[in-house]
Design an enzyme around this catalytic site. Structure first.
Site, PDB file in Angstrom:
ATOM      1  N   CYS A 280      38.443 -26.042  26.760  1.00  0.00           N
ATOM      2  CA  CYS A 280      37.446 -26.437  27.719  1.00  0.00           C
ATOM      3  C   CYS A 280      36.616 -27.636  27.253  1.00  0.00           C
ATOM      4  CB  CYS A 280      36.570 -25.233  28.009  1.00  0.00           C
ATOM      5  SG  CYS A 280      35.470 -25.400  29.359  1.00  0.00           S
TER       6      CYS A 280
ATOM      7  N   LYS B 222      26.224 -14.630  42.235  1.00  0.00           N
ATOM      8  CA  LYS B 222      25.404 -14.752  41.027  1.00  0.00           C
ATOM      9  C   LYS B 222      25.376 -13.441  40.249  1.00  0.00           C
ATOM     10  CE  LYS B 222      24.588 -18.877  41.038  1.00  0.00           C
ATOM     11  NZ  LYS B 222      25.961 -18.914  41.502  1.00  0.00           N
TER      12      LYS B 222
ATOM     13  N   GLU C  34      28.806 -12.835  38.604  1.00  0.00           N
ATOM     14  CA  GLU C  34      29.119 -13.824  37.571  1.00  0.00           C
ATOM     15  C   GLU C  34      28.484 -13.485  36.233  1.00  0.00           C
ATOM     16  OE1 GLU C  34      29.739 -18.292  39.329  1.00  0.00           O
ATOM     17  OE2 GLU C  34      27.726 -17.456  39.477  1.00  0.00           O
TER      18      GLU C  34
ATOM     19  N   LYS D 183      32.133 -23.867  33.084  1.00  0.00           N
ATOM     20  CA  LYS D 183      31.180 -24.578  33.932  1.00  0.00           C
ATOM     21  C   LYS D 183      31.888 -25.520  34.882  1.00  0.00           C
ATOM     22  CE  LYS D 183      27.161 -25.929  35.409  1.00  0.00           C
ATOM     23  NZ  LYS D 183      26.384 -25.044  36.290  1.00  0.00           N
TER      24      LYS D 183
END
Length: 608
Positions: free
Chosen positions: A2, A485, A488, A603
């Site tokens: 990543c 949210k 997650e 992200k």
């Protein structure tokens, strides 16, 4: 994938590489490693786990090399372990690479290379690249890179070093972001600006198909056919303090509390109170197309898709233009109908989301006008769109998006206002909307004062493993975003629904163990959602309602309420999502979760 960092310069590479990896930790990862050219050899240190584990591994070792690469990996092929961690080397330990992306034909290539006698040590797709470099090497590493890249299928952000070329490193990009930071006698290659901002604000962004040769005294960018590419140096507009926590325990909490300023930044210079409209300079060259279009398509992924749903409501209500919302991951593969006069908005916080970038290219190939809404200046989506609007939210480090979401919604509201005034929305109506928009930052400040109460409610919710979120109208996408949210960062299974759909299946889940979060602020559906809440209470459900200040009706049928100031319907999504962000945060903290780096998430999703 990543995170990628590469360094070539006058100083010791190790501390710069490790610091760069730390700056990229927010992206999510499962292992870390570095490779150095040290005393004429390639030295590799890598381990499963966090960067701190890598630091322990090298703590008592002295490295002086001034050329190296580093990587944080998020597993796509092969489980997280020391062997699958990057960097990877060839059989002779002469070349080392780090890679973000996915090589789709790696199995075919691996079989071919094994037939040629190459020995593989990992389960990754990445390792085939470095063995292909070795197989294709004929004295020129650049030629080997060009030949190898022509043989692989998929996406890559690559940084390559060789013990035989200790005065240079190479970088190549296709579908996975890479940039070069230019310092004084040194260069840093990275997948994200955060890794270089401490050292320089001069940035060169690589585009797909480009290969960079970087030396201590300069760089050269070419295509695979060796045609030179002229690159412009761009300036980063923010500094290192903006990616620090600023006294908050987590980046996510910091970014929730930054929303007053981030929303003010999105508004600044863009409203015309006298004319009751918005001025979005990035779209000025496309005003006639926007005015005359018969259809707008909004395409995005994840949280940005929820913002797009709100944008659909706003554009159709204020501008009267038919609007469709598409998952970017589906749009690019289903042969969508895009007409010449269609406007396609692509929405992405990072500006690098692979599926959204694919949708952008699909829309352009079909002849549509493609406009972008993104946060990161100089990102691939920002560069490839015909035009666009930056949301100016500033760097967002927490994986779960908060301030970028509200800024996206605000920009979409300004787009809808501008389109409406170009069509049938009156000046008086426009002025009222402008006034409401200007009040948003101060209203946000009031909502944030509920933090202590929300924390108390979060402690109760943390004991559950499921939750339902309900909303109607503009608040249906808010319910989706609130549920996202929670799942997650707290790992509680949560789903968002239009409240009226409860009776079509989900109501079967309601009992005393199923918490329901209802967004029940006043609009044309107010009485309807109150009836929905009553249905839940009749089945012993526990209800937390988001209500306007002073509401007594909803309070009577709810177990808990969180009050927010009353606002016009078109700004309520921005207001109402704040307590849901705080709720998810406090639940995750209560459950002991890693708020800023939730498991399995990155992200910026630069692979499909």
């Amino acid at each position: 994938m990543c995170g990628i960092v590469g360094y070539i310069g006058k100083g010791c590479a190790v501390p710069i590489l490790v610091d760069g990896l730390k700056r990229l930790e927010y992206r999510g990862y499962d292992s870390a490693g570095i490779a150095l050219v040290e005393n004429g050899s390639i030295v590799i240190e890598k381990t499963r786990g966090k960067v701190v584990e890598l630091e322990k591994l090298i703590a008592n070792k002295e490295y002086a090399g001034t050329l190296g690469v580093a990587h944080t990996r998020w597993a796509t092929h092969g489980v997280p372990n020391n062997t699958n961690a990057h960097p990877h080397t060839d059989c002779k330990n002469e070349i080392a690479i780090v890679h973000n992306g996915i090589i789709e034909n790696y199995k075919t290539l691996k079989a071919y290379l094994e037939g040629k006698g190459h020995c593989f040590t990992s389960d990754t797709d990445t390792e085939v690249i470095v063995h292909l470099f070795e197989e294709n090497h004929n004295g020129s590493l650049f030629d080997s890179i060009c030949m190898t890249l022509s043989e692989i299928e998929g996406t890559y952000g690559l940084v390559i070093i060789s013990k035989n070329e200790p005065d240079r490193m190479y970088a190549a990009r296709k579908g996975s972001p890479l940039l070069i930071g230019k310092g004084d006698g040194e260069f840093i290659i990275a997948s994200d600006v955060a890794a270089v901002v401490k050292h320089t604000k001069d940035i060169i962004y690589l585009d797909d198909g480009e290969i960079a040769e970087v030396r201590r005294d300069g760089f050269l960018v070419k295509m695979a056919n060796k045609e030179k590419v002229s690159k412009k140096i761009q300036q980063i507009t923010w500094d290192i303090e903006m990616i620090e926590k600023g006294g908050h325990p987590h980046f996510m909490l910091k970014e929730i509390h930054e929303q007053r300023s981030s929303l003010q930044n999105a508004i600044r210079g863009r409203l015309n109170p006298n004319q009751g409209t918005a001025r979005l300079d990035g779209l000025l060259g496309y005003m006639n197309k926007l005015k005359n279009t018969s259809r707008i398509i909004l395409t995005s992924c994840g949280t940005s898709w929820h913002a797009a749903l709100i944008g659909e409501y706003l554009i159709e209500e204020l501008a009267g233009i038919p609007c469709e919302v598409e998952y970017a991951s589906e749009f690019r593969y289903r042969n969508p109908v895009v007409r010449k006069d269609d406007i396609v908005f692509v929405i992405s916080q990072s500006g690098e989301t692979a599926d959204t970038l694919g949708a952008l290219r699909e829309a352009k190939q079909k002849g549509g006008t493609v406009l972008g809404i993104c946060n990161v200046v100089g990102s691939t989506i920002a560069r490839e769109c015909d035009a666009g609007v930056y949301i100016h939210a500033g760097p967002e480090i927490g994986v779960a998006s908060t301030k970028a979401f509200t800024s996206q919604v605000l920009v979409l509201l300004m787009v809808a206002l501008m389109l409406g005034r170009m069509r049938s929305l009156s000046k008086e109506e426009g002025r009222a909307i402008v006034k409401e928009i200007e009040s948003i930052p101060s209203v946000i400040e009031k909502v944030l004062k509920n933090d202590d109460k929300i924390k108390e409610i979060g402690l109760r919710l943390a004991a559950h493993n499921n939750a339902l979120y309900l909303g109607r109208g503009y608040n249906f996408p808010v319910a989706l975003e609130g549920a996202l949210k929670l799942k997650e960062i707290s790992y509680i299974h949560a789903e968002g629904y239009p409240a009226a759909e409860m009776k079509h299946g989900p109501i079967a889940l309601i009992d005393e163990n199923m918490p329901v979060i209802a967004i029940a602020t006043k609009d044309i559906t107010y009485e309807k959602i109150m009836s929905n809440i009553s249905e839940i209470k009749a089945r012993r459900g526990w209800v937390l309602s988001i209500v306007n200040s002073g509401d007594v009706k909803i309070k009577e049928v709810s177990d808990e309420i969180i009050e927010v100031p009353e606002s016009k319907p078109y700004v309520t999504p921005i207001i109402n999502v704040i307590p849901l962000q705080l709720l998810a945060y406090h639940v995750a903290v209560a459950r002991g979760c890693n708020v800023d780096q939730p498991r399995n998430l990155a992200k910026s999703v630069t692979v499909e």
